[in-house]
Design a protein around this motif. Sequence first.
Motif, PDB file in Angstrom:
ATOM      1  N   LEU A 198      18.403 -11.315  12.284  1.00 41.92           N
ATOM      2  CA  LEU A 198      19.161 -10.376  11.459  1.00 41.92           C
ATOM      3  C   LEU A 198      19.894 -11.101  10.335  1.00 41.92           C
ATOM      4  N   ARG A 199      20.401 -12.295  10.614  1.00 35.98           N
ATOM      5  CA  ARG A 199      21.165 -13.050   9.605  1.00 35.98           C
ATOM      6  C   ARG A 199      20.317 -13.448   8.403  1.00 35.98           C
ATOM      7  N   THR A 200      19.004 -13.369   8.509  1.00 33.29           N
ATOM      8  CA  THR A 200      18.131 -13.728   7.385  1.00 33.29           C
ATOM      9  C   THR A 200      17.836 -12.528   6.481  1.00 33.29           C
ATOM     10  N   LYS A 201      18.288 -11.341   6.869  1.00 32.79           N
ATOM     11  CA  LYS A 201      18.057 -10.138   6.081  1.00 32.79           C
ATOM     12  C   LYS A 201      19.081 -10.060   4.943  1.00 32.79           C
ATOM     13  N   PRO A 202      18.761  -9.330   3.850  1.00 33.10           N
ATOM     14  CA  PRO A 202      19.597  -9.392   2.644  1.00 33.10           C
ATOM     15  C   PRO A 202      21.090  -9.193   2.847  1.00 33.10           C
ATOM     16  N   LEU A 203      21.518  -8.068   3.429  1.00 36.73           N
ATOM     17  CA  LEU A 203      22.954  -7.827   3.539  1.00 36.73           C
ATOM     18  C   LEU A 203      23.636  -8.823   4.468  1.00 36.73           C
ATOM     19  N   PRO A 204      23.128  -9.043   5.694  1.00 42.61           N
ATOM     20  CA  PRO A 204      23.773 -10.046   6.553  1.00 42.61           C
ATOM     21  C   PRO A 204      23.767 -11.440   5.931  1.00 42.61           C
ATOM     22  N   LEU A 205      22.676 -11.798   5.241  1.00 45.92           N
ATOM     23  CA  LEU A 205      22.622 -13.128   4.625  1.00 45.92           C
ATOM     24  C   LEU A 205      23.717 -13.285   3.585  1.00 45.92           C
ATOM     25  N   ARG A 206      23.957 -12.250   2.781  1.00 47.24           N
ATOM     26  CA  ARG A 206      25.052 -12.313   1.810  1.00 47.24           C
ATOM     27  C   ARG A 206      26.385 -12.564   2.508  1.00 47.24           C
ATOM     28  N   LEU A 207      26.593 -11.893   3.629  1.00 46.02           N
ATOM     29  CA  LEU A 207      27.844 -12.062   4.374  1.00 46.02           C
ATOM     30  C   LEU A 207      27.957 -13.473   4.953  1.00 46.02           C
ATOM     31  N   VAL A 208      26.840 -13.985   5.462  1.00 55.69           N
ATOM     32  CA  VAL A 208      26.838 -15.354   5.998  1.00 55.69           C
ATOM     33  C   VAL A 208      27.227 -16.347   4.913  1.00 55.69           C
ATOM     34  N   LEU A 209      26.650 -16.202   3.733  1.00 52.16           N
ATOM     35  CA  LEU A 209      26.944 -17.130   2.639  1.00 52.16           C
ATOM     36  C   LEU A 209      28.388 -16.993   2.166  1.00 52.16           C
ATOM     37  N   ARG A 210      28.886 -15.768   2.145  1.00 49.72           N
ATOM     38  CA  ARG A 210      30.285 -15.571   1.742  1.00 49.72           C
ATOM     39  C   ARG A 210      31.217 -16.262   2.717  1.00 49.72           C
ATOM     40  N   ARG A 211      30.942 -16.076   4.010  1.00 49.35           N
ATOM     41  CA  ARG A 211      31.788 -16.730   5.020  1.00 49.35           C
ATOM     42  C   ARG A 211      31.663 -18.239   4.966  1.00 49.35           C
ATOM     43  N   ALA A 212      30.515 -18.714   4.540  1.00 48.92           N
ATOM     44  CA  ALA A 212      30.299 -20.160   4.432  1.00 48.92           C
ATOM     45  C   ALA A 212      30.972 -20.745   3.193  1.00 48.92           C
ATOM     46  N   GLY A 213      31.458 -19.896   2.295  1.00 50.88           N
ATOM     47  CA  GLY A 213      32.127 -20.391   1.096  1.00 50.88           C
ATOM     48  C   GLY A 213      31.178 -20.815   0.004  1.00 50.88           C
ATOM     49  N   TYR A 214      29.977 -20.223   0.001  1.00 52.65           N
ATOM     50  CA  TYR A 214      28.974 -20.548  -1.023  1.00 52.65           C
ATOM     51  C   TYR A 214      28.960 -19.432  -2.059  1.00 52.65           C
ATOM     52  N   ARG A 215      28.969 -19.804  -3.351  1.00 52.35           N
ATOM     53  CA  ARG A 215      29.051 -18.815  -4.413  1.00 52.35           C
ATOM     54  C   ARG A 215      27.809 -18.867  -5.304  1.00 52.35           C
ATOM     55  N   TYR A 216      27.476 -17.735  -5.864  1.00 49.36           N
ATOM     56  CA  TYR A 216      26.337 -17.641  -6.769  1.00 49.36           C
ATOM     57  C   TYR A 216      26.603 -16.547  -7.789  1.00 49.36           C
ATOM     58  N   GLY A 217      25.925 -16.642  -8.940  1.00 43.59           N
ATOM     59  CA  GLY A 217      26.059 -15.621  -9.957  1.00 43.59           C
ATOM     60  C   GLY A 217      25.166 -14.425  -9.685  1.00 43.59           C
ATOM     61  N   GLN A 218      23.893 -14.689  -9.433  1.00 43.78           N
ATOM     62  CA  GLN A 218      22.913 -13.659  -9.113  1.00 43.78           C
ATOM     63  C   GLN A 218      22.139 -14.082  -7.877  1.00 43.78           C
ATOM     64  N   ILE A 219      21.672 -13.120  -7.123  1.00 44.27           N
ATOM     65  CA  ILE A 219      20.851 -13.413  -5.948  1.00 44.27           C
ATOM     66  C   ILE A 219      19.589 -12.570  -6.019  1.00 44.27           C
ATOM     67  N   GLU A 220      18.469 -13.179  -5.654  1.00 46.25           N
ATOM     68  CA  GLU A 220      17.179 -12.489  -5.728  1.00 46.25           C
ATOM     69  C   GLU A 220      16.447 -12.623  -4.397  1.00 46.25           C
ATOM     70  N   PHE A 221      16.082 -11.498  -3.826  1.00 45.61           N
ATOM     71  CA  PHE A 221      15.289 -11.468  -2.610  1.00 45.61           C
ATOM     72  C   PHE A 221      13.868 -11.040  -2.997  1.00 45.61           C
ATOM     73  N   ALA A 222      12.937 -11.967  -2.972  1.00 46.88           N
ATOM     74  CA  ALA A 222      11.552 -11.675  -3.344  1.00 46.88           C
ATOM     75  C   ALA A 222      10.655 -11.864  -2.126  1.00 46.88           C
ATOM     76  N   SER A 223       9.461 -11.320  -2.195  1.00 50.12           N
ATOM     77  CA  SER A 223       8.521 -11.435  -1.080  1.00 50.12           C
ATOM     78  C   SER A 223       7.935 -12.843  -1.014  1.00 50.12           C
ATOM     79  N   LEU A 224       7.475 -13.205   0.180  1.00 51.01           N
ATOM     80  CA  LEU A 224       6.789 -14.487   0.326  1.00 51.01           C
ATOM     81  C   LEU A 224       5.567 -14.529  -0.578  1.00 51.01           C
ATOM     82  N   ALA A 225       4.874 -13.399  -0.711  1.00 50.39           N
ATOM     83  CA  ALA A 225       3.675 -13.351  -1.548  1.00 50.39           C
ATOM     84  C   ALA A 225       3.989 -13.702  -2.995  1.00 50.39           C
TER      85      ALA A 225
END
Length: 244
Positions: free
Chosen positions: A105-132
């Motif tokens: 679940l932590r690898t999915k878009p919304l939970p992953l954003r929360l994980v990174l926020r709690r980790a103290g990591y910042r970004y300007g834009q985030i992109e979730f694209a397919s493996l393909a």
Amino acid sequence: MEVGLRNPMPALLVLGSKPDPIVPARGAFDALGCANASGRTGRTLGLVDPIFTVLSSVVASGKNASNRLALAALRGLYTERLFVYPRPPYPHSLAKRLRHFRQVLRTKPLPLRLVLRRAGYRYGQIEFASLASFTERVRTLCGGAPEVDAAMRAKAPSTGVMAIAIGLADRRWDRVIASGFSFEVTHGYAANPDIEERGSAASVHADTDITILRHLAKCDDRLATTEPIVHERTGLALLAGRAS
């Protein structure tokens, strides 16, 4: 043969996770791209914040000690653009995915954003694209070579090679320089506990990465490296650099 940076501008440095990377001289590149937590090494070296970072989604899972160390190394870092490379844990076992549902679940878009926020990591834009979409970028850059397709079917490329591909796909760069690559699972920010567990430092992505880089060496003369091991195993042009 080592060559100089005769026409380095505009140039992008893509930094992998190898300890003590050989990096170009200051002024020989204009921007930085990173893979996973290599931004920590960049920060230690006094480099600028990356314009993009490719982050494997498995880092957010906390699946193993290596993932947790990478997540901790992200604290306080910033990247302008974050590409999430979809590599969920246990891809070949439904039973394990169900058993470790929270990790997946932590690898999915919304939970992953929360994980990174709690980790103290910042970004300007985030992109979730397919493996393909990631693999298609590599396929195009390699001219549709069957050997590359076969290698990617056997094992997905590493996050570092995906960062190189994103750099090459951006046509504003006249030069893309790969530093901090070694085809091993060593990290510049901490010892990787996976090495002791596996009994080897060799990366499981090494064969695929080498196949891709060998084709890129033939298909795109903008790509070069400062790392002798990469030059020796892939044929990429070797640029002068400085030990960190």
